[in-house]
Motif scaffolding. Sequence first.
Motif, PDB file in Angstrom:
ATOM      1  N   MET A 270       1.043  -1.386  -0.119  1.00  0.00           N
ATOM      2  CA  MET A 270       0.452   0.159  -0.102  1.00  0.00           C
ATOM      3  C   MET A 270       0.842   1.661   0.105  1.00  0.00           C
ATOM      4  O   MET A 270       1.787   1.863   1.084  1.00  0.00           O
ATOM      5  N   PRO A 271       0.763   2.204  -0.894  1.00  0.00           N
ATOM      6  CA  PRO A 271       1.289   3.169  -0.582  1.00  0.00           C
ATOM      7  C   PRO A 271       1.354   4.314  -0.102  1.00  0.00           C
ATOM      8  O   PRO A 271       0.339   4.664   0.945  1.00  0.00           O
ATOM      9  N   GLU A 272       2.499   4.686   0.478  1.00  0.00           N
ATOM     10  CA  GLU A 272       1.953   5.898   1.799  1.00  0.00           C
ATOM     11  C   GLU A 272       1.714   7.252   1.273  1.00  0.00           C
ATOM     12  O   GLU A 272       2.243   7.493   0.507  1.00  0.00           O
ATOM     13  N   ARG A 273       0.617   7.649   2.394  1.00  0.00           N
ATOM     14  CA  ARG A 273       0.187   8.598   2.362  1.00  0.00           C
ATOM     15  C   ARG A 273       0.631   9.726   2.298  1.00  0.00           C
ATOM     16  O   ARG A 273       1.186   9.790   3.413  1.00  0.00           O
ATOM     17  N   VAL A 274       0.965  10.818   1.324  1.00  0.00           N
ATOM     18  CA  VAL A 274       1.498  11.782   1.420  1.00  0.00           C
ATOM     19  C   VAL A 274       0.336  13.066   2.246  1.00  0.00           C
ATOM     20  O   VAL A 274      -1.092  13.384   1.885  1.00  0.00           O
ATOM     21  N   ASP A 275       1.055  14.156   3.127  1.00  0.00           N
ATOM     22  CA  ASP A 275       0.868  15.152   3.578  1.00  0.00           C
ATOM     23  C   ASP A 275       0.318  15.717   2.717  1.00  0.00           C
ATOM     24  O   ASP A 275       1.641  16.174   3.263  1.00  0.00           O
ATOM     25  N   ARG A 276      -0.372  16.167   2.047  1.00  0.00           N
ATOM     26  CA  ARG A 276      -0.367  17.265   0.951  1.00  0.00           C
ATOM     27  C   ARG A 276      -0.188  18.834   1.699  1.00  0.00           C
ATOM     28  O   ARG A 276      -0.233  19.569   1.342  1.00  0.00           O
ATOM     29  N   SER A 277      -0.784  19.298   2.889  1.00  0.00           N
ATOM     30  CA  SER A 277      -1.333  19.998   3.723  1.00  0.00           C
ATOM     31  C   SER A 277       0.488  20.782   4.135  1.00  0.00           C
ATOM     32  O   SER A 277       1.261  21.340   4.292  1.00  0.00           O
ATOM     33  N   ALA A 278       0.802  19.387   5.107  1.00  0.00           N
ATOM     34  CA  ALA A 278       2.158  19.508   5.402  1.00  0.00           C
ATOM     35  C   ALA A 278       3.003  20.070   3.695  1.00  0.00           C
ATOM     36  O   ALA A 278       4.485  20.598   4.764  1.00  0.00           O
ATOM     37  N   VAL A 279       2.666  19.352   3.479  1.00  0.00           N
ATOM     38  CA  VAL A 279       3.979  19.612   1.732  1.00  0.00           C
ATOM     39  C   VAL A 279       3.793  20.991   1.639  1.00  0.00           C
ATOM     40  O   VAL A 279       4.807  21.349   1.046  1.00  0.00           O
ATOM     41  N   ALA A 280       2.800  21.500   1.438  1.00  0.00           N
ATOM     42  CA  ALA A 280       2.787  22.789   0.667  1.00  0.00           C
ATOM     43  C   ALA A 280       2.890  23.764   1.933  1.00  0.00           C
ATOM     44  O   ALA A 280       3.978  24.988   1.293  1.00  0.00           O
ATOM     45  N   ARG A 281       2.874  23.735   3.047  1.00  0.00           N
ATOM     46  CA  ARG A 281       3.292  24.582   4.052  1.00  0.00           C
ATOM     47  C   ARG A 281       5.444  24.306   3.962  1.00  0.00           C
ATOM     48  O   ARG A 281       5.692  25.409   4.418  1.00  0.00           O
TER      49      ARG A 281
END
Length: 178
Positions: free
Chosen positions: A1-12
């Motif tokens: 199962m692919p690791e879920r990326v926290d898009r908010s953390a990446v954007a921040r």
Amino acid sequence: MPERVDRSAVARQRIETAAAELFLEHGVDRVGVADIAARAGCSRATLYRHAGGKSELVHRVLTRAAATVAERVAAAVEPYRGARRAVEAILASVAAIRADPALAQWLGRTRTGDTGEILTTAPELRRIATTLTRIAPDDEAAQWIVRVVLSLLAWPAADAATERRLVERFVGPLFVKG
């Protein structure tokens, strides 16, 4: 199962990196929210949603940089107590900031506008000043220590020996318990 990326953390993170780069290149006072958003490749609305406004970004960038300096200074001042610890913490902070080209450029500038107020009243810096000097919790004393460090960065003395004499003479006595 692919690791879920926290898009908010990446954007921040992308926004904070853009802000740090721009603050270093142009100075905090000359950088606006639109500049940061453009560098980060996002809209102003996205910037506000993920990272708050400019003041919040200044605090985040400053906190990250200050934590690195604080670790180095804490190790350097560990053997000292009392007034000697306060003097050594101030001088070690100045030396550590000067040793980091990015921080030296950013914090060594004479400030205008809101930046000076943000830096001198930042609760993160006051907490670090209190911890490193081991003064009793006193917001005004901690703010004053931050101002001394920033003053030495913006207006250095002729040499390190002169700065040491000034700090020992005019700062050290304030931390002697009477």
